[in-house]
Design a protein around this motif. Structure first.
Motif, short mmCIF file in Angstrom:
data_model
loop_
_atom_site.label_atom_id
_atom_site.label_comp_id
_atom_site.label_asym_id
_atom_site.label_seq_id
_atom_site.Cartn_x
_atom_site.Cartn_y
_atom_site.Cartn_z
N LYS A 32 -8.10 -1.68 6.69
CA LYS A 32 -6.72 -2.42 6.72
C LYS A 32 -5.28 -1.99 6.48
N LEU A 33 -4.32 -2.59 7.35
CA LEU A 33 -2.50 -2.22 7.43
C LEU A 33 -2.57 -1.98 6.15
N ARG A 34 -2.54 -2.96 5.70
CA ARG A 34 -2.05 -2.79 3.83
C ARG A 34 -2.15 -1.97 3.17
N ASP A 35 -3.86 -1.31 3.44
CA ASP A 35 -4.52 -0.40 2.38
C ASP A 35 -3.66 1.28 3.31
N ARG A 36 -3.34 1.06 4.20
CA ARG A 36 -3.11 2.66 5.78
C ARG A 36 -1.43 2.51 5.51
N TYR A 37 -1.03 1.09 5.33
CA TYR A 37 0.44 1.09 4.60
C TYR A 37 1.05 0.53 3.80
N PRO A 38 0.66 1.45 2.40
CA PRO A 38 1.49 0.45 0.91
C PRO A 38 3.05 -0.29 1.00
N GLN A 39 3.35 0.32 2.18
CA GLN A 39 4.66 -0.13 2.26
C GLN A 39 4.81 -1.91 2.40
N LEU A 40 3.51 -2.28 3.21
CA LEU A 40 3.32 -3.20 3.56
C LEU A 40 3.99 -4.08 2.73
N GLN A 41 3.01 -3.84 1.85
CA GLN A 41 3.15 -4.36 0.92
C GLN A 41 4.11 -5.26 -0.44
N ASN A 42 5.73 -4.88 0.86
CA ASN A 42 6.60 -5.08 0.06
C ASN A 42 6.95 -6.36 1.11
N PRO A 43 7.29 -7.88 0.35
CA PRO A 43 7.41 -8.60 1.22
C PRO A 43 9.73 -8.63 1.87
#
Length: 60
Positions: free
Chosen positions: A2-13
Motif C-alpha cells: 500500500k502507498l502508506r506502507d511505502r511512503y510513511p510520511q503519508l501517515q501525517n495528516p
C-alpha cells in the motif's frame, strides 16, 4: 504494498493536507481559475467531515 506502507510520511495528516491543497491551487492557477489558499483549506476540511460511502469511493 500500500502507498502508506511505502511512503510513511503519508501517515501525517498535515502533510497530506498541504500536498492536496497546493496541487489543487496550482492546477487551478494553470487554468486561470485562482482560488485563495484559505478557501481551498476550508473545502478540504469540509471533505474530512463528510465520509465517503463505498459507492462514492469507487466512482473516483
Amino acid at each position: 504494498m500500500k502507498l502508506r506502507d511505502r511512503y510513511p510520511q503519508l501517515q501525517n495528516p498535515a502533510l497530506v493536507k498541504t500536498m492536496v491543497v497546493r496541487s489543487v491551487y496550482a492546477s487551478m492557477a494553470l487554468e486561470n481559475q485562482t482560488v485563495s489558499l484559505e478557501r481551498l483549506e476550508a473545502l478540504y476540511e469540509q471533505t474530512k467531515a463528510t465520509p465517503l460511502t463505498p459507492a462514492a469511493a469507487t466512482v473516483r
